[in-house]
Design an enzyme around this catalytic site. Structure first.
Site, PDB file in Angstrom:
ATOM      1  N   ASP A  25       1.994 -19.045  -8.740  1.00  0.00           N
ATOM      2  CA  ASP A  25       3.425 -19.267  -8.506  1.00  0.00           C
ATOM      3  C   ASP A  25       4.024 -19.887  -9.764  1.00  0.00           C
ATOM      4  OD1 ASP A  25       5.915 -20.005  -7.641  1.00  0.00           O
ATOM      5  OD2 ASP A  25       5.211 -21.592  -6.290  1.00  0.00           O
ATOM      6  N   ASN A  27       7.525 -20.141 -10.258  1.00  0.00           N
ATOM      7  CA  ASN A  27       8.886 -20.687 -10.113  1.00  0.00           C
ATOM      8  C   ASN A  27       9.022 -21.655  -8.946  1.00  0.00           C
ATOM      9  OD1 ASN A  27       8.792 -19.013  -7.949  1.00  0.00           O
ATOM     10  ND2 ASN A  27      10.704 -17.934  -8.359  1.00  0.00           N
ATOM     11  N   ASP A  29       8.265 -21.577  -5.643  1.00  0.00           N
ATOM     12  CA  ASP A  29       8.694 -21.253  -4.267  1.00  0.00           C
ATOM     13  C   ASP A  29       7.511 -20.971  -3.343  1.00  0.00           C
ATOM     14  OD1 ASP A  29       7.826 -18.836  -5.180  1.00  0.00           O
ATOM     15  OD2 ASP A  29       9.657 -17.725  -4.738  1.00  0.00           O
ATOM     16  N   ASP A  33       4.067 -14.871  -8.630  1.00  0.00           N
ATOM     17  CA  ASP A  33       5.130 -14.062  -9.236  1.00  0.00           C
ATOM     18  C   ASP A  33       4.795 -13.718 -10.681  1.00  0.00           C
ATOM     19  OD1 ASP A  33       5.583 -16.465 -10.592  1.00  0.00           O
ATOM     20  OD2 ASP A  33       6.959 -17.138  -9.033  1.00  0.00           O
ATOM     21  N   ASP A 102       0.663  -0.060  -9.788  1.00  0.00           N
ATOM     22  CA  ASP A 102       0.365   0.623  -8.538  1.00  0.00           C
ATOM     23  C   ASP A 102       1.436   1.687  -8.315  1.00  0.00           C
ATOM     24  OD1 ASP A 102      -0.929   0.858  -5.887  1.00  0.00           O
ATOM     25  OD2 ASP A 102      -1.555  -1.199  -6.299  1.00  0.00           O
ATOM     26  N   ASP A 206      -2.005   4.869  -4.986  1.00  0.00           N
ATOM     27  CA  ASP A 206      -2.257   4.397  -3.630  1.00  0.00           C
ATOM     28  C   ASP A 206      -2.436   5.563  -2.655  1.00  0.00           C
ATOM     29  OD1 ASP A 206      -2.057   1.963  -1.798  1.00  0.00           O
ATOM     30  OD2 ASP A 206      -0.505   3.236  -0.924  1.00  0.00           O
ATOM     31  N   GLU A 264      -6.918   6.092  -5.318  1.00  0.00           N
ATOM     32  CA  GLU A 264      -7.601   5.506  -4.168  1.00  0.00           C
ATOM     33  C   GLU A 264      -7.994   6.669  -3.262  1.00  0.00           C
ATOM     34  OE1 GLU A 264      -6.908   2.221  -0.629  1.00  0.00           O
ATOM     35  OE2 GLU A 264      -5.228   3.424  -1.288  1.00  0.00           O
ATOM     36  N   HIS A 335      -7.848  -6.081  -2.858  1.00  0.00           N
ATOM     37  CA  HIS A 335      -7.019  -6.769  -1.865  1.00  0.00           C
ATOM     38  C   HIS A 335      -7.196  -6.215  -0.452  1.00  0.00           C
ATOM     39  CE1 HIS A 335      -4.985  -3.124  -2.883  1.00  0.00           C
ATOM     40  NE2 HIS A 335      -4.194  -3.271  -1.827  1.00  0.00           N
ATOM     41  N   ASP A 336      -7.942  -5.111  -0.300  1.00  0.00           N
ATOM     42  CA  ASP A 336      -8.178  -4.551   1.036  1.00  0.00           C
ATOM     43  C   ASP A 336      -9.576  -4.877   1.543  1.00  0.00           C
ATOM     44  OD1 ASP A 336      -5.687  -3.289   1.127  1.00  0.00           O
ATOM     45  OD2 ASP A 336      -6.452  -1.486   0.147  1.00  0.00           O
TER      46      ASP A 336
HETATM   47  C1  GLC Z   1      -3.570   1.200   0.305  1.00  0.00           C
HETATM   48  C2  GLC Z   1      -3.375  -0.224  -0.124  1.00  0.00           C
HETATM   49  C3  GLC Z   1      -3.224  -1.073   1.098  1.00  0.00           C
HETATM   50  C4  GLC Z   1      -2.007  -0.591   1.870  1.00  0.00           C
HETATM   51  C5  GLC Z   1      -2.091   0.905   2.162  1.00  0.00           C
HETATM   52  C6  GLC Z   1      -0.776   1.459   2.600  1.00  0.00           C
HETATM   53  O1  GLC Z   1      -4.737   1.387   1.015  1.00  0.00           O
HETATM   54  O2  GLC Z   1      -4.428  -0.626  -0.940  1.00  0.00           O
HETATM   55  O3  GLC Z   1      -3.125  -2.431   0.799  1.00  0.00           O
HETATM   56  O4  GLC Z   1      -1.897  -1.296   3.071  1.00  0.00           O
HETATM   57  O5  GLC Z   1      -2.455   1.623   1.015  1.00  0.00           O
HETATM   58  O6  GLC Z   1       0.114   1.491   1.504  1.00  0.00           O
END
Ligand code: GLC
Length: 567
Positions: A25, A27, A29, A33, A102, A206, A264, A335-336
């Protein structure tokens, strides 16, 4: 636009993934960011990575943390401004770091202008930007078919204005774009060009394997096979025109820049993977496959017992199958996914550091481009959830809402989520032992894992034995003239594929060979040098125990991992 001879720079890169909301972070909040990323540019440089994959930072109402985009050409208010983004990009480039953005173009947000127009009337010029169908049943009040969203529930949402249904393979607020419409493809080409002209070096595409759907005439839409969160997959994953559409995007835009793409690719087979990445087909440059992160998971959500032999078999299949033909992304975390510690190592107890380092070695010595997810370089761990209230991800909350009234099933929710939740990797990055892990000075959008007091960047920088310092050495090997060419080009050979505890492989290039040995267990394991290997003037390249042992026949210590140059 000039035609570029591609340098294939990504084959020499190590990529670091930033999930901006949780990184830093800047700024005050409580939300990560772009100014926060700017503060940490030197950290990235020192880590030695040479590219950043930035999860979405475009304008978004955040139904799916930025994966629902309402304006592709601007930055989300919470993350800053386009000027901040330009400053960050220049800062990365000054430090020799490329930027991979992305690209989320299977769907938009329902707040995107195109969708706002599309839903107004059946003859709106944007109507065919999305996939609209009449419903079934007397009044058309039943969804057009039984396909389900990947977040659970039907993949269709009824819209009162025109009394038709639109398709959403993810959340209701993420309507799927209609790629069969040439105008949609042109829009995507234009926005890709827009970011390339602003200096972006590549795209992580994605859910790209879902963009081409089987033609869906009203009333004859096929029902899919049963799978609670993936009914219909066979009709829209690797659909009929996918290769044509990707080639078109490449030909019209990407090939005119020194850019790269990583797709992906859920449910991808080796055969399909080769089609996506073979250089002469000009579609994608690399892909993320999924079968290794399914070695402890069924249907992507239901945990099963981890079996190292399965994991190794997946790696070996891709290493051998892609050799000389395509290029892959190497990853355990993003992140998934939950954190890899514990997941692929069993209970690591007091050997957290050794286990994290061992996992890194097992992956980074393979052929492909390694990805490090923020915090993985510290050996960050999964959180122990006690209640759904501690989770933020809508995948978790949707599942909870579906099962909370089913007595026996609801009891499984917490144990399953402790293994599977996407929230594990989305908790704030640990910068220091200060309040809120040094991530923010105010209460953050997500409380950090309390173990930040021990596992954080500040401590790790001071500790010569830290996971962080090990990652720096490991990443540096990709530039080390002694071994870099072997890691990049070497033929892969696996030893002891049936061994349940050890992962042993070699990489060999023009008479030079490195041997990689990893003990995946929290116990001593006997290791015998494979007969085929001549081990004369072996030289240690890297190891996660400070004192290396003689190699011919030995007992490996818990999570011991090393790389030797053996010829
Ligand atoms: C991809 C992203 C995931 C998102 C999904 C829908 O799998 O990595 O985080 O929820 O696409 O956009």
């Amino acid at each position: 636009m000039e035609n570029f001879v591609k340098t294939r720079w990504y084959k020499d890169s190590v990529v670091y993934q930033i999930y901006p909301r949780s990184f830093k972070d800047g700024n005050g909040d409580g939300i990560g960011d772009i100014r926060g990323i700017i503060e940490k540019l030197d950290y990235l440089k020192e880590l030695g990575i040479t590219a950043v994959w930035l999860s979405p930072c475009y304008k978004s109402p955040n139904a799916d943390n930025g994966y629902d985009i309402s304006d592709y050409r601007d930055i989300m208010d919470e993350f800053g401004t386009l000027d901040d983004w330009k400053e960050m990009t220049a800062g990365l480039h000054e430090r020799g770091i490329k930027l991979i953005m992305d690209l989320v173009v299977n769907h938009t947000s329902d707040e995107h202008y195109w969708f706002q127009e599309s839903r107004k009337s059946k003859d709106n010029p944007y109507r065919d930007y999305y996939i609209w169908r009449k419903g079934r049943g007397k009044n058309g009040k039943k969804p057009p078919n039984n396909w389900t969203s990947r977040f659970g529930g039907p993949a269709w949402k009824y819209d009162e204005t025109t009394k038709e249904w639109y398709m959403h393979l993810w959340a209701e607020k993420q309507p799927d774009l209609n790629w069969d419409n040439p105008k949609v493809r042109k829009e995507v080409q234009d926005l890709v060009k827009y970011w390339l002209d602003l200096g972006v070096d590549g795209f992580r595409c994605d859910v790209i394997t879902y963009i081409s759907k089987t033609v869906l005439p009203d009333g004859t839409i096929p029902d899919g096979k049963f799978n609670p969160i993936a009914v219909g997959d066979e009709y829209f994953c690797h659909g009929p025109h996918i290769h044509e559409y990707l080639h078109e995007l490449n030909e019209k835009v990407l090939s005119h820049y020194d850019s790269m793409t990583v797709g992906e690719a859920a449910n991808v087979t080796l055969e399909e993977g080769l089609k996506y990445t073979a250089e002469d087909r000009e579609e994608l440059d690399t892909i993320f496959f999924f079968d290794h992160v399914e070695s402890d998971m069924m249907m992507q959500v239901i945990p099963k017992k981890f079996d190292l032999r399965k994991l190794k078999a997946v790696f070996t299949k891709w290493q051998k199958g892609m050799f000389g033909k395509g290029w892959i992304a190497l990853y355990y975390e993003n992140h998934d996914q939950p954190r890899s510690l514990g997941r692929f190592t069993g209970k690591y107890g007091d050997h957290r550091k050794e286990a994290a380092k061992m996992l890194a070695v097992s992956l980074h010595m393979q052929q492909g481009t390694p990805y490090v997810y923020q915090g993985q370089e510290l050996g960050m761990t999964n959180f122990k959830f006690k209640s759904v209230n501690e989770m933020r991800d809508q995948l978790a909350t949707n599942i909870w809402n579906m099962i909370k009234y089913i007595p026996l099933v609801r009891r499984l929710f917490i144990p399953i989520m402790n293994r599977r939740s996407r929230d594990h990797g989305r908790m704030p990055m640990h910068w220091s032992a200060d309040k809120y892990a040094g991530f923010s000075e105010v209460t953050p959008w997500y409380e950090p894992n309390p173990n930040y007091v021990d596992i954080n960047v500040e401590e790790s920088e001071k500790d010569p034995d830290s996971v962080l310092n090990f990652y720096k050495k490991l990443i540096a090997l990709r530039k080390d003239p002694e071994v870099a060419h072997i890691i990049k080009n070497g033929v892969y050979t696996e030893y002891y594929p049936k061994n349940k505890d050890l992962y042993v492989y070699e990489r060999s290039y023009k008479g030079e060979t490195i041997l990689i040995v990893c003990n995946f267990k929290h116990k001593n394991v006997e290791f015998k040098l494979p007969k085929e290997i001549a081990f004369n003037d072996a030289k240690l390249v890297i190891s996660n125990y400070n004192d290396s042992l003689p190699l011919s026949s030995m007992t490996l210590r818990p999570y011991e991992a090393f790389v030797y140059k053996i010829s």
